[in-house]
Motif scaffolding. Structure first.
Motif, short mmCIF file in Angstrom:
data_model
loop_
_atom_site.label_atom_id
_atom_site.label_comp_id
_atom_site.label_asym_id
_atom_site.label_seq_id
_atom_site.Cartn_x
_atom_site.Cartn_y
_atom_site.Cartn_z
N PHE A 230 2.02 20.07 58.82
CA PHE A 230 2.66 21.37 58.92
C PHE A 230 2.15 22.14 60.12
O PHE A 230 0.94 22.29 60.30
CB PHE A 230 2.41 22.19 57.65
N THR A 231 3.06 22.63 60.94
CA THR A 231 2.71 23.47 62.09
C THR A 231 2.72 24.93 61.67
O THR A 231 3.26 25.28 60.61
CB THR A 231 3.72 23.27 63.21
N PRO A 232 2.16 25.83 62.51
CA PRO A 232 2.22 27.26 62.19
C PRO A 232 3.65 27.74 61.93
O PRO A 232 3.89 28.56 61.03
CB PRO A 232 1.62 27.92 63.43
N LEU A 233 4.62 27.23 62.71
CA LEU A 233 6.01 27.66 62.52
C LEU A 233 6.54 27.21 61.16
O LEU A 233 7.26 27.97 60.48
CB LEU A 233 6.90 27.09 63.64
N LEU A 234 6.20 26.01 60.73
CA LEU A 234 6.62 25.56 59.40
C LEU A 234 6.00 26.43 58.31
O LEU A 234 6.67 26.82 57.36
CB LEU A 234 6.24 24.10 59.19
N TRP A 235 4.70 26.74 58.47
CA TRP A 235 4.05 27.60 57.47
C TRP A 235 4.75 28.96 57.41
O TRP A 235 4.95 29.53 56.34
CB TRP A 235 2.57 27.79 57.81
N ALA A 236 5.08 29.50 58.58
CA ALA A 236 5.71 30.83 58.62
C ALA A 236 7.08 30.82 57.96
O ALA A 236 7.42 31.73 57.20
CB ALA A 236 5.83 31.30 60.07
N THR A 237 7.88 29.80 58.24
CA THR A 237 9.23 29.76 57.67
C THR A 237 9.22 29.47 56.17
O THR A 237 10.03 30.00 55.43
CB THR A 237 10.11 28.72 58.39
N ILE A 238 8.29 28.64 55.74
CA ILE A 238 8.24 28.28 54.32
C ILE A 238 7.68 29.41 53.47
O ILE A 238 8.23 29.71 52.40
CB ILE A 238 7.38 27.01 54.12
N PHE A 239 6.63 30.08 53.94
CA PHE A 239 5.91 31.01 53.08
C PHE A 239 6.11 32.49 53.42
O PHE A 239 6.59 33.25 52.60
CB PHE A 239 4.42 30.68 53.05
N SER A 240 5.74 32.91 54.61
CA SER A 240 5.73 34.35 54.87
C SER A 240 7.13 34.93 55.04
O SER A 240 7.41 36.05 54.61
CB SER A 240 4.89 34.67 56.11
N GLY A 241 8.00 34.18 55.71
CA GLY A 241 9.33 34.71 55.98
C GLY A 241 9.32 35.87 56.96
O GLY A 241 10.30 36.61 57.05
N ASN A 242 8.23 36.01 57.71
CA ASN A 242 8.12 37.10 58.68
C ASN A 242 8.86 36.70 59.95
O ASN A 242 8.39 35.86 60.72
CB ASN A 242 6.65 37.41 58.97
N LEU A 243 10.00 37.33 60.19
CA LEU A 243 10.84 36.96 61.32
C LEU A 243 10.14 37.19 62.65
O LEU A 243 10.31 36.42 63.60
CB LEU A 243 12.15 37.73 61.27
N GLU A 244 9.34 38.26 62.73
CA GLU A 244 8.63 38.55 63.98
C GLU A 244 7.61 37.47 64.30
O GLU A 244 7.42 37.11 65.47
CB GLU A 244 7.97 39.92 63.90
N VAL A 245 6.93 36.95 63.28
CA VAL A 245 5.99 35.85 63.49
C VAL A 245 6.73 34.62 63.99
O VAL A 245 6.30 33.95 64.93
CB VAL A 245 5.21 35.53 62.19
N VAL A 246 7.86 34.32 63.36
CA VAL A 246 8.67 33.17 63.75
C VAL A 246 9.11 33.30 65.21
O VAL A 246 8.97 32.36 66.01
CB VAL A 246 9.89 33.02 62.82
N LYS A 247 9.63 34.46 65.57
CA LYS A 247 10.10 34.67 66.95
C LYS A 247 8.94 34.57 67.94
O LYS A 247 9.10 34.03 69.04
CB LYS A 247 10.79 36.03 67.06
N TYR A 248 7.79 35.11 67.57
CA TYR A 248 6.64 35.06 68.48
C TYR A 248 6.18 33.62 68.70
O TYR A 248 5.91 33.21 69.83
CB TYR A 248 5.49 35.91 67.93
N LEU A 249 6.09 32.86 67.62
CA LEU A 249 5.67 31.46 67.74
C LEU A 249 6.64 30.66 68.61
O LEU A 249 6.23 29.86 69.45
CB LEU A 249 5.56 30.82 66.36
N ILE A 250 7.94 30.92 68.41
CA ILE A 250 8.95 30.24 69.24
C ILE A 250 8.76 30.62 70.70
O ILE A 250 8.81 29.77 71.60
CB ILE A 250 10.37 30.60 68.75
N GLY A 251 8.54 31.91 70.94
CA GLY A 251 8.33 32.39 72.31
C GLY A 251 7.11 31.80 72.98
O GLY A 251 7.07 31.68 74.21
#
Length: 276
Positions: free
Chosen positions: A74-95
């Motif tokens: 599991f990568t940080p992005l997978l953890w974020a999408t599976i658990f936190s659902g924090n869109l800003e975290v997802v966008k930041y990781l992608i960036g």
């Protein structure tokens, strides 16, 4: 030597505990003393999982890797999408270069699978805009679309279709290989069935579930949906063949093309926007 190892282990525990407690000051202090790469990466996964954007930024700036793999791949992005659902975290990781198409070791699911399963339309759109593979199949051969159909997530189905996913890829649902259309039919989901047919989904004799016959399908589509099967099928296959030539990033390519309004509406499946 042993005391040095104990110090490192205690240091790991301290900073991980600080991340979990959202204690930015302690995290900053411990980072200034230096941390191993594995500790930084583990902390980033925790911060992503918990949706703590300031800590995510802090850890990446300190050298944590966006594409580090811990605990089953599991990568940080997978953890974020599976658990936190924090869109800003997802966008930041992608960036910061996170791989939107990395999948977990066991279930082979991507961040897009996770976002769809959660029913988070905004996250689904963000991942698609970042280049997520719409048709990746997981350990049960389920695409994000099949997960969305099975869960009756109409908005997710709509977003995936509008972005030109493959509507005919089948996967295992309750132990039987089914297409998204068959799942929608069996669940008697009128709106999702309508969307899939408009997107060119095929009802193939080879795939018929034992409780769903061809005559029953024709009755359903013609009586309940008001479609004449043969004309709508031919029309949709024409549309699908054109849309396929514009993969990937279909929507962006369509926006850049100078097309007559009628043709643009036809290719973009504008009728889906009027269904809800």
């Amino acid at each position: 030597m042993e005391s040095s190892m104990n110090f490192e282990q205690n240091g790991d525990v301290l900073i991980i505990s600080a991340v979990q407690a959202y204690d930015s000051a302690t995290v900053r202090e411990l980072l200034s003393k230096g941390q191993s790469q594995s500790t930084l990466d583990t902390c980033l996964c925790w911060a992503s999982r918990l949706g703590y954007l300031p800590l995510v930024i802090q850890l990446i700036d300190a050298g944590a890797h966006c594409n580090s793999k811990v605990w089953g791949g599991f990568t940080p992005l997978l953890w974020a999408t599976i658990f936190s659902g924090n869109l800003e975290v997802v966008k930041y990781l992608i960036g910061r270069g996170a791989d939107v198409n990395h999948c977990s070791n066991k279930r082979k699911q991507t961040p897009l699978h996770a976002a769809v399963i959660k029913g988070d339309v905004q996250m689904v759109e963000a991942l698609i805009n970042a280049g997520a593979n719409l048709d990746h199949q997981d350990y049960l051969d389920k695409t994000p679309l099949l997960h969305a159909v099975q869960r009756n997530l109409q908005e997710c189905v709509k977003v995936l279709i509008l972005n030109n996913c493959n509507v005919n890829k089948s996967g295992f649902v309750n132990g039987t290989r089914l297409s998204p259309l068959l799942v929608a039919l069996l669940q008697n989901n009128l709106e999702v069935t309508r969307m899939l047919i408009l997107a060119g989904a095929k009802f193939e004799q080879m795939s018929i579930y034992q409780t769903y016959t061809l005559p029953r399908y024709y009755r359903y589509v013609e009586h309940d949906l008001g479609f004449e099967v043969r004309p709508i099928y031919l029309k949709q296959q024409c549309r699908v063949s054109i849309r396929e030539r514009l993969k990937p990033q279909f929507v962006e390519k369509l926006k850049q093309m100078e097309l007559p309004t009628l043709l643009r509406d036809f290719l973009s499946m504008d009728e889906l926007n009027r269904m809800f």
